[in-house]
Motif scaffolding. Structure first.
Motif, PDB file in Angstrom:
ATOM      1  N   LEU A  32       0.212  -1.572   0.275  1.00 56.61           N
ATOM      2  CA  LEU A  32      -0.153   0.038  -0.467  1.00 56.61           C
ATOM      3  C   LEU A  32       0.997   1.308  -0.293  1.00 56.61           C
ATOM      4  O   LEU A  32       0.539   2.104  -0.834  1.00 56.61           O
ATOM      5  CB  LEU A  32      -0.936   0.167   0.809  1.00 56.61           C
ATOM      6  CG  LEU A  32      -1.865   1.044   0.992  1.00 56.61           C
ATOM      7  CD1 LEU A  32      -2.573   1.464  -0.045  1.00 56.61           C
ATOM      8  CD2 LEU A  32      -2.950   0.988   2.507  1.00 56.61           C
ATOM      9  N   ASN A  33       2.130   1.184   0.680  1.00 54.80           N
ATOM     10  CA  ASN A  33       3.335   2.618   1.232  1.00 54.80           C
ATOM     11  C   ASN A  33       3.749   3.253  -0.057  1.00 54.80           C
ATOM     12  O   ASN A  33       3.746   3.313  -0.989  1.00 54.80           O
ATOM     13  CB  ASN A  33       4.148   2.381   1.845  1.00 54.80           C
ATOM     14  CG  ASN A  33       3.198   2.301   3.516  1.00 54.80           C
ATOM     15  OD1 ASN A  33       2.134   3.288   3.363  1.00 54.80           O
ATOM     16  ND2 ASN A  33       3.463   1.737   5.043  1.00 54.80           N
ATOM     17  N   ALA A  34       4.080   1.725  -1.247  1.00 57.13           N
ATOM     18  CA  ALA A  34       5.011   1.535  -2.848  1.00 57.13           C
ATOM     19  C   ALA A  34       3.630   2.162  -3.827  1.00 57.13           C
ATOM     20  O   ALA A  34       4.057   2.898  -4.937  1.00 57.13           O
ATOM     21  CB  ALA A  34       5.125   0.429  -3.259  1.00 57.13           C
ATOM     22  N   VAL A  35       2.019   1.712  -3.804  1.00 56.52           N
ATOM     23  CA  VAL A  35       1.056   1.710  -3.757  1.00 56.52           C
ATOM     24  C   VAL A  35       1.314   3.962  -3.818  1.00 56.52           C
ATOM     25  O   VAL A  35       1.384   4.976  -5.224  1.00 56.52           O
ATOM     26  CB  VAL A  35      -0.309   1.910  -3.889  1.00 56.52           C
ATOM     27  CG1 VAL A  35      -1.610   2.615  -4.723  1.00 56.52           C
ATOM     28  CG2 VAL A  35      -0.437   0.753  -4.305  1.00 56.52           C
ATOM     29  N   PHE A  36       0.991   4.258  -2.704  1.00 54.28           N
ATOM     30  CA  PHE A  36       0.911   5.770  -2.495  1.00 54.28           C
ATOM     31  C   PHE A  36       2.477   6.390  -3.096  1.00 54.28           C
ATOM     32  O   PHE A  36       2.772   8.249  -3.154  1.00 54.28           O
ATOM     33  CB  PHE A  36       1.148   6.154  -1.093  1.00 54.28           C
ATOM     34  CG  PHE A  36       0.080   5.776  -0.302  1.00 54.28           C
ATOM     35  CD1 PHE A  36      -1.827   5.586  -0.628  1.00 54.28           C
ATOM     36  CD2 PHE A  36      -0.433   5.215   1.206  1.00 54.28           C
ATOM     37  CE1 PHE A  36      -2.443   5.747   0.030  1.00 54.28           C
ATOM     38  CE2 PHE A  36      -1.716   5.136   1.815  1.00 54.28           C
ATOM     39  CZ  PHE A  36      -2.704   5.137   1.210  1.00 54.28           C
ATOM     40  N   ASN A  37       3.338   5.628  -3.202  1.00 50.94           N
ATOM     41  CA  ASN A  37       4.278   6.602  -3.585  1.00 50.94           C
ATOM     42  C   ASN A  37       4.639   6.011  -5.002  1.00 50.94           C
ATOM     43  O   ASN A  37       5.976   6.632  -5.645  1.00 50.94           O
ATOM     44  CB  ASN A  37       5.613   5.625  -3.077  1.00 50.94           C
ATOM     45  CG  ASN A  37       6.186   6.672  -1.540  1.00 50.94           C
ATOM     46  OD1 ASN A  37       6.978   7.486  -1.457  1.00 50.94           O
ATOM     47  ND2 ASN A  37       5.282   5.792  -0.581  1.00 50.94           N
ATOM     48  N   LYS A  38       3.931   6.035  -5.836  1.00 54.65           N
ATOM     49  CA  LYS A  38       4.503   5.741  -7.044  1.00 54.65           C
ATOM     50  C   LYS A  38       3.860   7.208  -7.799  1.00 54.65           C
ATOM     51  O   LYS A  38       2.967   8.038  -7.305  1.00 54.65           O
ATOM     52  CB  LYS A  38       3.259   4.767  -7.602  1.00 54.65           C
ATOM     53  CG  LYS A  38       3.550   5.047  -9.241  1.00 54.65           C
ATOM     54  CD  LYS A  38       2.168   3.936 -10.196  1.00 54.65           C
ATOM     55  CE  LYS A  38       1.947   3.367 -10.863  1.00 54.65           C
ATOM     56  NZ  LYS A  38       1.404   2.211 -12.084  1.00 54.65           N
ATOM     57  N   VAL A  39       4.665   7.461  -8.969  1.00 49.17           N
ATOM     58  CA  VAL A  39       5.085   9.079  -9.733  1.00 49.17           C
ATOM     59  C   VAL A  39       3.786   9.116 -10.351  1.00 49.17           C
ATOM     60  O   VAL A  39       3.977   7.928 -11.782  1.00 49.17           O
ATOM     61  CB  VAL A  39       6.023   9.297  -9.925  1.00 49.17           C
ATOM     62  CG1 VAL A  39       6.679  10.921 -10.360  1.00 49.17           C
ATOM     63  CG2 VAL A  39       7.350   9.350  -8.470  1.00 49.17           C
ATOM     64  N   ASP A  40       2.903  10.209 -10.870  1.00 51.36           N
ATOM     65  CA  ASP A  40       2.291  10.123 -11.375  1.00 51.36           C
ATOM     66  C   ASP A  40       2.945  11.258 -12.156  1.00 51.36           C
ATOM     67  O   ASP A  40       2.017  12.654 -11.965  1.00 51.36           O
ATOM     68  CB  ASP A  40       0.631  10.592 -11.458  1.00 51.36           C
ATOM     69  CG  ASP A  40      -0.756  10.438 -12.062  1.00 51.36           C
ATOM     70  OD1 ASP A  40       0.534  11.204 -13.071  1.00 51.36           O
ATOM     71  OD2 ASP A  40      -1.690  10.643 -11.676  1.00 51.36           O
ATOM     72  N   TYR A  41       3.264  11.203 -13.419  1.00 55.51           N
ATOM     73  CA  TYR A  41       3.794  12.706 -14.136  1.00 55.51           C
ATOM     74  C   TYR A  41       3.263  12.864 -15.293  1.00 55.51           C
ATOM     75  O   TYR A  41       3.256  14.467 -15.235  1.00 55.51           O
ATOM     76  CB  TYR A  41       5.197  11.841 -15.231  1.00 55.51           C
ATOM     77  CG  TYR A  41       6.180  10.939 -14.202  1.00 55.51           C
ATOM     78  CD1 TYR A  41       7.423  11.684 -13.863  1.00 55.51           C
ATOM     79  CD2 TYR A  41       5.857   9.243 -13.837  1.00 55.51           C
ATOM     80  CE1 TYR A  41       8.320  10.700 -13.397  1.00 55.51           C
ATOM     81  CE2 TYR A  41       7.336   8.760 -13.854  1.00 55.51           C
ATOM     82  CZ  TYR A  41       8.454   9.199 -13.230  1.00 55.51           C
ATOM     83  OH  TYR A  41       9.143   9.088 -12.154  1.00 55.51           O
ATOM     84  N   TRP A  56       1.452  13.881  -2.984  1.00 54.83           N
ATOM     85  CA  TRP A  56       2.880  12.880  -2.688  1.00 54.83           C
ATOM     86  C   TRP A  56       2.335  12.892  -0.815  1.00 54.83           C
ATOM     87  O   TRP A  56       2.174  11.991   0.272  1.00 54.83           O
ATOM     88  CB  TRP A  56       3.548  12.625  -3.360  1.00 54.83           C
ATOM     89  CG  TRP A  56       4.582  11.445  -2.969  1.00 54.83           C
ATOM     90  CD1 TRP A  56       4.460  10.339  -3.013  1.00 54.83           C
ATOM     91  CD2 TRP A  56       5.710  12.166  -2.400  1.00 54.83           C
ATOM     92  NE1 TRP A  56       5.871   9.907  -2.431  1.00 54.83           N
ATOM     93  CE2 TRP A  56       6.319  10.430  -2.527  1.00 54.83           C
ATOM     94  CE3 TRP A  56       6.558  13.516  -2.608  1.00 54.83           C
ATOM     95  CZ2 TRP A  56       7.387  10.722  -2.067  1.00 54.83           C
ATOM     96  CZ3 TRP A  56       7.881  13.551  -2.341  1.00 54.83           C
ATOM     97  CH2 TRP A  56       8.776  12.022  -1.855  1.00 54.83           C
ATOM     98  N   LEU A  57       3.451  13.642  -0.652  1.00 55.92           N
ATOM     99  CA  LEU A  57       3.535  14.062   1.653  1.00 55.92           C
ATOM    100  C   LEU A  57       2.288  14.342   1.742  1.00 55.92           C
ATOM    101  O   LEU A  57       2.624  12.547   2.959  1.00 55.92           O
ATOM    102  CB  LEU A  57       4.408  15.421   0.736  1.00 55.92           C
ATOM    103  CG  LEU A  57       5.121  15.532   0.114  1.00 55.92           C
ATOM    104  CD1 LEU A  57       5.973  17.035  -0.135  1.00 55.92           C
ATOM    105  CD2 LEU A  57       6.697  14.730   1.320  1.00 55.92           C
ATOM    106  N   LEU A  58       1.235  14.751   1.773  1.00 55.11           N
ATOM    107  CA  LEU A  58       0.462  14.159   2.148  1.00 55.11           C
ATOM    108  C   LEU A  58      -0.295  12.570   2.275  1.00 55.11           C
ATOM    109  O   LEU A  58      -0.481  12.365   3.637  1.00 55.11           O
ATOM    110  CB  LEU A  58      -1.210  15.633   2.057  1.00 55.11           C
ATOM    111  CG  LEU A  58      -0.756  17.165   2.918  1.00 55.11           C
ATOM    112  CD1 LEU A  58       0.835  17.492   2.880  1.00 55.11           C
ATOM    113  CD2 LEU A  58      -2.088  17.366   3.242  1.00 55.11           C
ATOM    114  N   ARG A  59      -0.340  12.579   1.224  1.00 54.37           N
ATOM    115  CA  ARG A  59      -0.519  11.127   0.932  1.00 54.37           C
ATOM    116  C   ARG A  59       0.055  10.342   1.461  1.00 54.37           C
ATOM    117  O   ARG A  59      -0.354   9.039   1.873  1.00 54.37           O
ATOM    118  CB  ARG A  59      -1.380  10.589  -0.685  1.00 54.37           C
ATOM    119  CG  ARG A  59      -1.753   9.234  -0.983  1.00 54.37           C
ATOM    120  CD  ARG A  59      -1.888   9.585  -2.637  1.00 54.37           C
ATOM    121  NE  ARG A  59      -0.246   9.896  -3.171  1.00 54.37           N
ATOM    122  CZ  ARG A  59      -0.211  10.000  -3.997  1.00 54.37           C
ATOM    123  NH1 ARG A  59      -1.032  11.148  -4.196  1.00 54.37           N
ATOM    124  NH2 ARG A  59       1.339  10.631  -4.710  1.00 54.37           N
ATOM    125  N   CYS A  60       1.027   9.725   1.902  1.00 55.72           N
ATOM    126  CA  CYS A  60       2.323   9.202   2.565  1.00 55.72           C
ATOM    127  C   CYS A  60       2.176   9.697   4.167  1.00 55.72           C
ATOM    128  O   CYS A  60       3.016   9.322   4.893  1.00 55.72           O
ATOM    129  CB  CYS A  60       3.902   9.506   2.162  1.00 55.72           C
ATOM    130  SG  CYS A  60       3.821   8.687   0.347  1.00 55.72           S
TER     131      CYS A  60
END
Length: 202
Positions: A32-41, A56-60
């Motif tokens: 789940l944490n890896a999903v939160f860190n996936k970059v959406d260019y 990204w930061l608040l999501r994590c």
């Protein structure tokens, strides 16, 4: 995205695994944490680097402070709206967040980050510090950095910060991965004239 935030906040307290399922529990949260860190260019192009990095930061679980504001933003759904590029990230507090190396591409377009705090971040490792040190915009803007209780950080990661020529203050605390902290710090201070380093590693 709202549903993912609810998932992160609500499912963990309710999910109490038996000892035999602890491994799968950790695997689930790692995924789940890896999903939160996936970059959406595409998202970065659409809304700009500061807004995308904020999401990204608040999501994590981190928080941000914008240039010209005193208040920290820690509510994903309360992020301010306005003209594209109005809110520039000046400070990042990643205390107990799940930010990972994969997500650090979000920092590439930030031009006003002066402070970063990495405290009790279980996924922060040397590769993360090396990535920060290679971001040209961060090299030009970052003045204060705190690294606290990040067990995967070693001397190699700290030494990689020597490219942050604007850095004025570095606070290091509870970093068991540092084997030769005095030599490491002195080397870094030689590379960055005027750098003040505060150590609290005992």
């Amino acid at each position: 995205m709202y549903h993912m935030m609810l998932l992160r906040k609500c499912i963990q307290p309710l999910f109490l695994p038996k000892p035999s399922s602890l491994g799968s529990h950790r695997h689930f949260w790692g995924w789940l944490n890896a999903v939160f860190n996936k970059v959406d260019y595409e998202r970065i192009k659409e809304i700009g680097p500061d807004r995308a990095a904020s999401e990204w930061l608040l999501r994590c679980g981190a928080q941000v402070r914008y240039q010209g504001f005193d208040r920290w933003q820690n509510d994903y759904n309360g992020l301010p709206t306005g003209p594209l590029g109005k809110y520039k990230i000046q400070a990042i507090d990643a205390t107990e967040s799940c930010i990972m190396h994969q997500g650090f591409d979000y920092l590439d377009g930030l031009e006003h980050v002066e402070e970063i705090k990495l405290c009790k971040c279980i996924y922060i490792e040397d590769a993360c510090l090396e990535r920060i040190s290679k971001i040209e915009n961060v090299q030009k803007s970052l003045m204060r950095l705190e690294i606290i209780s990040c067990g995967n950080v070693t001397d190699r990661g700290i030494l990689s910060l020597n490219t942050l020529r604007k850095l004025e203050y570095l606070f290091l605390s509870d970093l068991p991965g540092l084997n030769d902290k005095v030599t490491t710090v002195e080397s870094l201070k030689t590379e960055i004239p005027g750098l003040k380093v505060e150590l609290d590693l005992e």
